[in-house]
Motif scaffolding. Sequence first.
Motif, mmCIF file in Angstrom:
data_model
loop_
_atom_site.group_PDB
_atom_site.id
_atom_site.type_symbol
_atom_site.label_atom_id
_atom_site.label_comp_id
_atom_site.label_asym_id
_atom_site.label_seq_id
_atom_site.Cartn_x
_atom_site.Cartn_y
_atom_site.Cartn_z
ATOM 1 N N UNK A 107 52.779 45.982 49.648
ATOM 2 C CA UNK A 107 53.701 44.847 49.756
ATOM 3 C C UNK A 107 53.170 43.875 50.814
ATOM 4 N N UNK A 108 53.409 42.604 50.623
ATOM 5 C CA UNK A 108 52.901 41.585 51.549
ATOM 6 C C UNK A 108 51.508 41.100 51.183
ATOM 7 N N UNK A 109 50.902 41.691 50.132
ATOM 8 C CA UNK A 109 49.557 41.250 49.708
ATOM 9 C C UNK A 109 49.687 40.580 48.336
ATOM 10 N N UNK A 110 49.109 39.394 48.217
ATOM 11 C CA UNK A 110 49.108 38.732 46.900
ATOM 12 C C UNK A 110 47.682 38.377 46.495
ATOM 13 N N UNK A 111 47.479 38.357 45.187
ATOM 14 C CA UNK A 111 46.138 38.106 44.637
ATOM 15 C C UNK A 111 46.242 36.947 43.653
ATOM 16 N N UNK A 112 45.341 35.962 43.804
ATOM 17 C CA UNK A 112 45.445 34.747 42.966
ATOM 18 C C UNK A 112 44.129 34.456 42.251
ATOM 19 N N UNK A 113 44.246 33.981 41.017
ATOM 20 C CA UNK A 113 43.033 33.498 40.315
ATOM 21 C C UNK A 113 42.829 32.034 40.676
ATOM 22 N N UNK A 114 41.622 31.462 40.378
ATOM 23 C CA UNK A 114 41.413 30.045 40.691
ATOM 24 C C UNK A 114 42.353 29.177 39.843
ATOM 25 N N UNK A 153 45.801 38.805 33.438
ATOM 26 C CA UNK A 153 45.575 38.835 34.890
ATOM 27 C C UNK A 153 46.725 39.588 35.571
ATOM 28 N N UNK A 154 47.921 39.260 35.142
ATOM 29 C CA UNK A 154 49.112 39.864 35.745
ATOM 30 C C UNK A 154 49.153 41.366 35.491
ATOM 31 N N UNK A 155 48.749 41.748 34.274
ATOM 32 C CA UNK A 155 48.733 43.170 33.919
ATOM 33 C C UNK A 155 47.784 43.929 34.855
ATOM 34 N N UNK A 156 46.597 43.365 35.039
ATOM 35 C CA UNK A 156 45.607 44.036 35.894
ATOM 36 C C UNK A 156 46.067 44.033 37.345
ATOM 37 N N UNK A 157 46.669 42.924 37.736
ATOM 38 C CA UNK A 157 47.134 42.838 39.126
ATOM 39 C C UNK A 157 48.162 43.941 39.412
ATOM 40 N N UNK A 158 49.029 44.170 38.446
ATOM 41 C CA UNK A 158 50.041 45.222 38.633
ATOM 42 C C UNK A 158 49.386 46.598 38.731
ATOM 43 N N UNK A 159 48.352 46.793 37.910
ATOM 44 C CA UNK A 159 47.665 48.094 37.910
ATOM 45 C C UNK A 159 46.975 48.386 39.248
ATOM 46 N N UNK A 160 46.727 47.337 40.020
ATOM 47 C CA UNK A 160 46.056 47.534 41.315
ATOM 48 C C UNK A 160 46.994 48.151 42.359
ATOM 49 N N UNK A 161 48.283 48.094 42.095
ATOM 50 C CA UNK A 161 49.278 48.595 43.063
ATOM 51 C C UNK A 161 49.036 48.062 44.472
ATOM 52 N N UNK A 217 39.712 49.630 49.331
ATOM 53 C CA UNK A 217 39.624 50.542 48.178
ATOM 54 C C UNK A 217 39.586 49.792 46.832
ATOM 55 N N UNK A 218 39.958 48.514 46.897
ATOM 56 C CA UNK A 218 40.016 47.737 45.639
ATOM 57 C C UNK A 218 38.675 47.707 44.931
ATOM 58 N N UNK A 219 37.595 47.621 45.717
ATOM 59 C CA UNK A 219 36.258 47.461 45.137
ATOM 60 C C UNK A 219 35.920 48.595 44.174
ATOM 61 N N UNK A 220 36.565 49.743 44.341
ATOM 62 C CA UNK A 220 36.249 50.878 43.459
ATOM 63 C C UNK A 220 37.069 50.852 42.167
ATOM 64 N N UNK A 221 38.016 49.959 42.106
ATOM 65 C CA UNK A 221 38.893 49.963 40.919
ATOM 66 C C UNK A 221 38.307 49.097 39.801
ATOM 67 N N UNK A 222 38.297 49.658 38.603
ATOM 68 C CA UNK A 222 37.737 48.972 37.438
ATOM 69 C C UNK A 222 38.475 47.652 37.153
ATOM 70 N N UNK A 223 39.824 47.713 37.261
ATOM 71 C CA UNK A 223 40.628 46.516 36.969
ATOM 72 C C UNK A 223 40.231 45.358 37.888
ATOM 73 N N UNK A 224 39.983 45.701 39.140
ATOM 74 C CA UNK A 224 39.634 44.673 40.123
ATOM 75 C C UNK A 224 38.288 44.031 39.761
ATOM 76 N N UNK A 225 37.338 44.881 39.364
ATOM 77 C CA UNK A 225 36.016 44.339 38.974
ATOM 78 C C UNK A 225 36.142 43.424 37.754
#
Lengths: 320, 383
Positions: free
Chosen positions: A271-278, A260-268, A307-315
Amino acid sequence: MKIIHKIPFQQIALLDETFSINFMPDLQSLRSSIKAVGLIQPVLLRKKGDQYQIVCGFRRISVLKELEIREVESRVLGESERNELELFSISLHENLTSRGFNSVEKAITLYKLVHHFQIEPSAVIQRYLPLFSLEPNEKILGTYLSLAEMEDEAKRYVLKEEVSRSNIRRLATLSSDDRRSLLSLIVPLKLGENRLREMLTLLDEIKRREQVIIKEVIDRPEIQAILAQKEFTPIQRTERVKRVLMDLRYPKMRHMEEEFEKKRKELNLPSGVSLHHPPYFEGNGLRIEFQFESVDEYRAILSSLSLLADKEEFREMIKV
Amino acid sequence: MQHTRKSGDQDEIKMFPVQIEKIYLDEKAEKDWGTQHLLKSLPDVPVERVEDKKNLIKQFLSITDPIGMGKRNLLITHFYGRRLKPCPGTSRHICCGYYVINAISNCPMDCSYCVLQGYLNNPFLTLYTNWDELLLEIEGFLSLVRTPLSRLGTGELSDSLAMEPLFPVSGFLASYFAERENGILELKTKSANVDPLLPLNHRGRTVVSWSLTPESLIGEEESGTASLNERIDAAKKCQEAGYPLGIHFDPMIDYVAWEKGYEELVDFLFSRIDPKRIIWISMGGFRYPAKLKGIAEKRFPKTRMFLGESFPGRDGKIRYLKAIRVEMYRKMVKWLREASPDLFIYLCMESREVWKEVFGWSPENSQHLNQLFEERVKKFIGR
């Protein structure tokens, strides 16, 4: 009333600890007192062969010897005047009235009663546990007997860190070798009760899951590297060691976190935005949090999030 | 030493898993048929009449292992209050709409993972002998319930058949359900005590179900239960006697050799049992309330049940990581479908997400799953 004799040290069996109930005694105040006014209360000895056995006064004799005094004022019992259990009982009651017992001393006393003087455990529970203000039950006796059987190093740790009875029971489930290895880990960490419980539980479960000995877990390079880092505070060391143990205990969870962390980093993410899994990856859905201080900043964040929706990692992250 | 007894026709009845030390008899229950039957079956066990049940229970709770002792001491009494309740299920998960009948409380078997260890505040193996009142309650429920077919069972607060040789309440209920059109009884067991059921005219209205676990885990974690072979033998007898069979892979246990263990278990099951006679199969990963771990590890220091990667779920219960559960369920479904593609397989206490990941679809909600059960029963027993 017994006559007081002056008995030279060379006639006293100093190594005979049959009636001793001492562990790490604090001798400082006794030393000061003896230095100031001498011995106030004579010790109690028993004649045994051509020597004298100490019944009461182990600490006093230790201080006198340290002060290089060559004889000690003593009351002396004849060899057959009292049986051993009576003498032990005198020692116990003398100490109970003159000082408190630390937990290891309670353990030593109970152990001697059961194993040396062969008193039935049920009688020890009923007669002796209340003397130490302990609840009279089998579990409490078992806890203290197990403490008495631990190595001195473990006993010292229990005393110094005031380890609770439930954690003493956890320590008692370990083999002697495992306990020694464990102490090499926990002594420098200076753990509180809850942290100690967590560490013991994690180590026990890793040991049973992986079928290894605790030494193998503690000797792992990642743990040793943390212990070797001199600039860490005990709290920092504890947190890092706990993280390593959690990863060993929950390897699949660690793998999922890493992915999860690897993909999160790839999303670039900005700053000030965080992404969390359940929590614990139970359920689906991701949670995004962001913070902004101006409308422009808000717009910029929304634009980058769209723009996240277009990224494979995000999907892929959504599918987890 | 285990008890055996002779039935009326002197056939030997299956062994009972523990030595009963004492029977505590509530005077109100003394004349009931179930009581008399039990006392005749255990003539050598001392009996103490009890006036104050609450005090007896209170005294018992203060001993060292009340749970273990409770399994060896019977309390025979009446049940006051509702004995028929919806299965508590679990919040935010899909449940099957099952109803629980409380005919016996506690169990002579001693599974290390049993939730009853942390759940019951009466440690006695308690047999309720006011069967007539129980039937009135069931009758009242079935006459009022709106669903076309309700599923009821006795296997929640005890094993349904473990006590049957001594206290044949399950046979009594099976005979009652044989006459009902809108209710079906499920007896869930880890025993092999089916002989008293075999001669009954059940009309297919009683499902006899087994909870199955790989043999190595039965030895380690399910003390006092029948072996896998004995369970399957008993299931075969019931199959031959025309009973629909249920199979519950619940709890499914994550251990080092789980794949091999469960695949062999499925193979073994279908080498002996006709899949067409199985009305339903459930799967449920091991889950437990947080307080169970401490209680169980104290009673079973060698248990490995709590060494999986488990975390608190949305209902507060501790479960294996979802990825682990999904993998286990998927593989089981594959092995089961290879044996018979038409099996009715459901998940117990799982979320819609997990259903979808395992089966590719999910019931809309618990009510929908209940409807699917009704259809399954109609198709299976052709009512």
